[in-house]
Structure formats: C-alpha cells, structure tokens
Write a protein that holds these residues in place. Structure first.
Motif, PDB file in Angstrom:
ATOM      1  N   ALA A 366       0.756  -1.249  -0.100  1.00 46.72           N
ATOM      2  CA  ALA A 366       0.075  -0.031   0.072  1.00 46.72           C
ATOM      3  C   ALA A 366       0.848   1.358   0.088  1.00 46.72           C
ATOM      4  O   ALA A 366       0.394   2.169  -0.752  1.00 46.72           O
ATOM      5  N   TRP A 367       1.856   1.207   0.768  1.00 52.75           N
ATOM      6  CA  TRP A 367       2.679   2.543   0.633  1.00 52.75           C
ATOM      7  C   TRP A 367       3.439   2.479  -0.631  1.00 52.75           C
ATOM      8  O   TRP A 367       3.865   3.817  -0.907  1.00 52.75           O
ATOM      9  N   LEU A 368       3.937   1.613  -1.174  1.00 51.01           N
ATOM     10  CA  LEU A 368       4.582   1.626  -2.387  1.00 51.01           C
ATOM     11  C   LEU A 368       3.687   2.332  -3.421  1.00 51.01           C
ATOM     12  O   LEU A 368       4.061   3.090  -4.017  1.00 51.01           O
ATOM     13  N   ALA A 369       2.469   1.587  -3.606  1.00 49.90           N
ATOM     14  CA  ALA A 369       1.512   2.407  -4.451  1.00 49.90           C
ATOM     15  C   ALA A 369       1.128   3.849  -4.040  1.00 49.90           C
ATOM     16  O   ALA A 369       1.106   4.746  -4.853  1.00 49.90           O
ATOM     17  N   GLY A 370       0.994   3.950  -2.924  1.00 51.07           N
ATOM     18  CA  GLY A 370       0.452   5.442  -2.338  1.00 51.07           C
ATOM     19  C   GLY A 370       1.548   6.475  -2.941  1.00 51.07           C
ATOM     20  O   GLY A 370       1.484   7.470  -3.279  1.00 51.07           O
ATOM     21  N   SER A 371       3.048   6.092  -2.291  1.00 54.04           N
ATOM     22  CA  SER A 371       4.075   6.803  -2.682  1.00 54.04           C
ATOM     23  C   SER A 371       4.485   7.200  -3.893  1.00 54.04           C
ATOM     24  O   SER A 371       4.676   8.125  -4.662  1.00 54.04           O
ATOM     25  N   ALA A 372       4.202   6.131  -5.092  1.00 51.64           N
ATOM     26  CA  ALA A 372       4.434   6.286  -6.316  1.00 51.64           C
ATOM     27  C   ALA A 372       3.344   7.135  -6.835  1.00 51.64           C
ATOM     28  O   ALA A 372       3.550   7.820  -7.782  1.00 51.64           O
ATOM     29  N   ALA A 373       2.015   6.951  -6.536  1.00 53.29           N
ATOM     30  CA  ALA A 373       1.218   7.754  -7.011  1.00 53.29           C
ATOM     31  C   ALA A 373       1.319   9.305  -6.427  1.00 53.29           C
ATOM     32  O   ALA A 373       1.093  10.236  -7.272  1.00 53.29           O
ATOM     33  N   ILE A 374       1.664   9.401  -5.307  1.00 55.11           N
ATOM     34  CA  ILE A 374       1.856  10.833  -4.821  1.00 55.11           C
ATOM     35  C   ILE A 374       3.054  11.624  -5.528  1.00 55.11           C
ATOM     36  O   ILE A 374       3.021  12.729  -5.798  1.00 55.11           O
ATOM     37  N   GLY A 375       4.177  10.729  -5.698  1.00 53.97           N
ATOM     38  CA  GLY A 375       5.279  11.306  -6.479  1.00 53.97           C
ATOM     39  C   GLY A 375       4.861  11.555  -8.087  1.00 53.97           C
ATOM     40  O   GLY A 375       5.371  12.740  -8.505  1.00 53.97           O
ATOM     41  N   ALA A 376       4.112  10.694  -8.728  1.00 46.74           N
ATOM     42  CA  ALA A 376       3.787  11.122  -9.973  1.00 46.74           C
ATOM     43  C   ALA A 376       2.631  12.293  -9.808  1.00 46.74           C
ATOM     44  O   ALA A 376       2.649  13.151 -10.976  1.00 46.74           O
ATOM     45  N   LEU A 377       1.977  12.310  -9.153  1.00 45.65           N
ATOM     46  CA  LEU A 377       0.795  13.340  -8.931  1.00 45.65           C
ATOM     47  C   LEU A 377       1.500  14.634  -8.713  1.00 45.65           C
ATOM     48  O   LEU A 377       1.081  15.914  -8.808  1.00 45.65           O
ATOM     49  N   TYR A 378       2.862  14.828  -8.114  1.00 47.72           N
ATOM     50  CA  TYR A 378       3.514  16.092  -7.858  1.00 47.72           C
ATOM     51  C   TYR A 378       3.775  16.741  -9.137  1.00 47.72           C
ATOM     52  O   TYR A 378       3.850  18.020  -9.153  1.00 47.72           O
ATOM     53  N   ASP A 379       4.126  15.944  -9.998  1.00 50.21           N
ATOM     54  CA  ASP A 379       4.435  16.471 -11.327  1.00 50.21           C
ATOM     55  C   ASP A 379       2.945  17.142 -12.087  1.00 50.21           C
ATOM     56  O   ASP A 379       3.266  17.669 -13.080  1.00 50.21           O
ATOM     57  N   VAL A 380       2.079  16.832 -11.603  1.00 51.13           N
ATOM     58  CA  VAL A 380       0.726  17.254 -12.009  1.00 51.13           C
ATOM     59  C   VAL A 380       0.433  18.489 -11.448  1.00 51.13           C
ATOM     60  O   VAL A 380       0.310  19.866 -11.918  1.00 51.13           O
ATOM     61  N   SER A 381       0.239  18.440 -10.178  1.00 52.12           N
ATOM     62  CA  SER A 381      -0.099  19.683  -9.071  1.00 52.12           C
ATOM     63  C   SER A 381      -0.315  18.962  -7.870  1.00 52.12           C
ATOM     64  O   SER A 381      -0.502  18.044  -7.454  1.00 52.12           O
ATOM     65  N   VAL A 382      -0.113  19.871  -6.746  1.00 54.52           N
ATOM     66  CA  VAL A 382      -0.270  19.793  -5.329  1.00 54.52           C
ATOM     67  C   VAL A 382      -1.637  19.513  -4.979  1.00 54.52           C
ATOM     68  O   VAL A 382      -1.805  18.654  -4.246  1.00 54.52           O
ATOM     69  N   THR A 383      -2.302  20.069  -5.880  1.00 54.20           N
ATOM     70  CA  THR A 383      -3.966  20.182  -5.536  1.00 54.20           C
ATOM     71  C   THR A 383      -4.466  18.612  -5.798  1.00 54.20           C
ATOM     72  O   THR A 383      -5.060  18.056  -4.831  1.00 54.20           O
ATOM     73  N   ALA A 384      -3.772  18.011  -6.866  1.00 50.60           N
ATOM     74  CA  ALA A 384      -4.132  16.573  -7.212  1.00 50.60           C
ATOM     75  C   ALA A 384      -3.587  15.753  -6.085  1.00 50.60           C
ATOM     76  O   ALA A 384      -4.378  14.905  -5.581  1.00 50.60           O
ATOM     77  N   ILE A 385      -2.548  16.278  -5.210  1.00 51.19           N
ATOM     78  CA  ILE A 385      -1.952  15.218  -4.190  1.00 51.19           C
ATOM     79  C   ILE A 385      -2.972  15.447  -3.025  1.00 51.19           C
ATOM     80  O   ILE A 385      -3.428  14.137  -2.290  1.00 51.19           O
ATOM     81  N   VAL A 386      -3.268  16.613  -2.841  1.00 53.65           N
ATOM     82  CA  VAL A 386      -4.364  17.032  -1.660  1.00 53.65           C
ATOM     83  C   VAL A 386      -5.732  16.265  -1.779  1.00 53.65           C
ATOM     84  O   VAL A 386      -6.128  15.500  -0.888  1.00 53.65           O
ATOM     85  N   VAL A 387      -6.311  16.287  -3.118  1.00 52.52           N
ATOM     86  CA  VAL A 387      -7.498  15.620  -3.439  1.00 52.52           C
ATOM     87  C   VAL A 387      -7.550  13.867  -3.071  1.00 52.52           C
ATOM     88  O   VAL A 387      -8.293  13.239  -2.524  1.00 52.52           O
TER      89      VAL A 387
END
Length: 417
Positions: A366-387
């Motif tokens: 779960a942490w691998l999936a979440g960290s990878a997703a948050i890292g990828a979303l960072y390149d999109v926007s911080v708002t995407a990470i928050v949502v």
C-alpha cells in the motif's frame, strides 16, 4: 513455572536470561536508537541526494516507495523463517549488519543505480530483522503491557532518529552529502556492539512469555483448539492499515519538494526531519498509553492526521512546511507503536513472525502504491495530491468504523462505538 523463572517478575533471577523484561525492552531500544541514528540520518537526505544524480520526483517516490515495499514485503519470508527456526537472534543480527554496512557506503556511491541499490539494501536489512525482533519484543511485553513496551521501544528508537538527522545536517552544511553519510559508520559500529552484548545477556527472550500473572498459560486471539490461526480481525485490521498508507507520502518525497522548490536551505531539511522524529517519539508514548486503556479505538486519529499532511507539507510557506512535518511525525509515532502492539495481540505467539511479516507486506504494498502515486501527482499539481490523499483517508476512516463495529478489539474486549 513461576513468573520469576521466566523473567516476568521484577525480583529474582530472570531464568535463562540475565535481564528482566523491562531491561530487555530498554536494551533493544538502545540498539534501535543507534540504528535509527544511522538509517534515519541517511533517510532525512535521501530524496535530495537522489535529486543530485538527476532523479525526478516520480523517480524519488518510486525508489523510496520500493525501498519501503522491500522492507515490508520480504518479511513474508523472514517472518515464517523466524517461526520455523525459532531462532530470532541470528536473523535479527544479520538484518542489522546489512543495514549498518549499506548506509555508510552511500558516501562512496558514484552512479544513480549504485545509490538506489544501497538505499533499497538498507531497507532489505530492516526486512530481514523486523519480524524476529518483533517476536522477541512481543514476548518481553507480555508482563509490561503491549502499548507501553512498544511505545518505550519507539521512543528510544526515535531519540536516535532525532540525533541522526541533526548530525547529518551539520556534516552536509560543512562538506556536503558524502561526509554526512560517512560519519554514520560510527553509530553503525556501536549498534552492532550493543546488539552483541544484549544477545549474550538475553539469549532466550521467548522465556519471558510463558505464563500470566495468575499462573495461566498465555493464549492470544486466533488460537483455537491448539491450532494457531490468523483471525478475521487481523485481516480487517490489515485492510484498514493498507488504506491509510495509500494516502501517506514518504518523507523523501516531502524533502524532494523542499529541495527542488528551494523552500528551505538544504541543510535545514534533515533538521525538519529530526523535529518530526521528536514528535514521533512523543506521539508513540501517548499512543501506547491510550492503546493499553481503550484498545484500537485510539487509532481513529490516524486517517485525520494523514489527510492534512499534503496541504501543509507541499506548501512553499516555511511555517506550514514545519507544521506539516510535525503532523507527519505524529502519524508515524502511532504507526510504529500502537500498530505493532496490536499485531502482537491479534496473532498467536507461535505465528507472530508470520503475522508481522504478512501485516508488513500489506502495509508495504500500500505504501509503495501510495508513494508512487503521490510522486507522480506531484508533477501534475499539489492540488491533485491533496484530493488523492483526502479521498484515501476518508475511505480508510470509513473502513476503520466498519472494523470497530465488527466485534472484539485486539485484546479480546468487546468494542464499544
């Protein structure tokens, strides 16, 4: 057999061990504190260090998430191995040795792939030792209180996690990352020496857990008819944990943000991490105290803490970043103390190695999936990470209430909502 004979009493000889259960827990806390001096000191700057080799935010998230997954998934092997061999000490020592060699070698890495191997190697060492270490601490905690014992362990652990990043920060400020990693060879060697002494003085930690205060043999949730099982409550608890980790970033991703956005000076990043570890220690003590009194209901705060981290930590406001790091540390304190104590109560003694391994594997994926997703979303926007984080923690909170409604808590007490 009496309590004094197996080491559960505060007076008398502790049977085959020369240490009482409390002294054993504290002794392991010293080992863990020195260990955290080493690997938490390194982890406080791993994200920015990877960035110096050209790694992107997604790459940092993937590498650090993969490291955490290795640290947790490989316990599916080391956990059952501990149960089968009933020899936790050699496995624990081997795991510590791997970590204590890998971290100082980061000082001589020249290429990105070399650094990645060492980062993951450090986590591999943790995977090797953790289930075996957990079974020994669980045995020693039987007469102390699960929450109290694991909280003490975590608090001492985090003392090293505070000092390590501060030392690394000083070294980075003086001469850059390489000196910061090289100096960690000193506490690494010390941790192995203390571990060897502890092994000599408490060779049979399983002897701490044979009978309870009233002379009855211990029996945990899931032991039915003499055949150990992993209960439905254990699996429900693991599912809730996985959901919380889907929306929980590694500190390396947070540190990457601070580095690439120039939010704070480079040397200040490990100082922020040290402060987070200090809060971790305090939160662990509080969480352990609450667990011994109200059981798993105290975990209700965990999704709430995790949900507010991104809005704070991915800011460019220094004050908000500091607050976010402290909240992140508080959530880690709950994870590292109460969650381990609960597994000790949810799993039969003879299956604890496997139980810790399985729980950690679920946690790690779960942490691998979440960290990878948050890292990828960072390149999109911080708002995407928050949502993303808010939705994940909302689902986790709903799962937690469903779990509480399901029946007994980890210690066999009826849950009251």
């Amino acid at each position: 057999m009496t309590r004094a004979a197996n080491g559960s009493a505060s007076a008398g000889t502790p049977g085959p061990n020369q240490l009482t259960p409390m002294r054993f827990v504290v002794g392991f806390g010293v080992v863990a504190g020195l260990g955290d001096f080493v690997y938490e000191g390194a982890r406080s700057v791993v994200g920015p260090y990877l960035a110096t080799f050209g790694a992107s935010a997604a790459a940092v998230g993937l590498v650090t998430g993969a490291g955490e997954a290795v640290a947790l998934l490989f316990r599916l092997v080391s956990g059952p191995l501990t149960d089968r061999t009933q020899r936790p000490w050699p496995i624990t020592i081997a795991g510590y040795a791997i970590t204590m060699v890998a971290v100082p070698l980061l000082a001589v890495g020249q290429l990105l792939w070399q650094v990645v191997i060492l980062v993951i190697g450090e986590r591999f060492g943790k995977a090797v030792r953790s289930p075996a270490k957990g079974t020994m601490l669980a045995a020693a905690s039987s007469s102390i209180g699960r929450g109290r014992a694991f909280a003490i362990q975590e608090a001492l652990d985090q003392a090293g996690a505070v000092v390590g990043p501060l030392v690394v920060a000083a070294m980075v400020a003086i001469s850059g990352y390489r000196l910061g990693f090289a100096v960690l060879a000193i506490p690494a060697a010390a941790s192995l020496v203390v571990l060897a002494v502890l092994r000599l003085r408490a060779p049979h930690p399983e002897a701490y857990e044979t009978v309870t205060a009233d002379g009855q043999e211990t029996k945990n949730v899931g032991e039915q008819g003499g055949r150990p099982q992993l209960s439905a409550r254990f699996w429900g608890y693991s599912a809730f944990t996985a959901l919380t980790m889907l929306g929980y970033a590694t500190f390396a991703v947070l540190a990457f943000h601070l580095q690439v956005r120039h939010v704070v000076p480079t040397y200040e990043i490990p100082i922020i991490y040290a402060a987070a570890m200090g809060v971790d220690a305090v939160a662990a003590l509080g969480s352990g105290w609450i667990y011994d009194r109200v059981g798993l209901r105290g975990l209700v705060v965990l999704p709430m803490l995790a949900a507010i981290v991104p809005a704070l930590s991915f800011s460019t406001d220094v004050a908000l970043v500091w607050v976010g790091a402290l909240v992140w540390g508080a959530a880690m304190g709950v994870h590292e103390s109460t969650m381990k104590a609960a597994v000790a109560d949810l799993v039969p003694p003879s299956r604890r190695g496997s139980g810790y391994g399985i729980f950690a594997a679920v946690y790690g994926v779960a942490w691998l999936a979440g960290s990878a997703a948050i890292g990828a979303l960072y390149d999109v926007s911080v708002t995407a990470i928050v949502v993303f984080t808010t939705v994940a923690q909302l689902v986790a909170l709903l799962a937690f209430f469903a779990f509480l409604a399901g029946g007994d808590d980890a210690r066999g007490n009826r849950t009251v909502l």
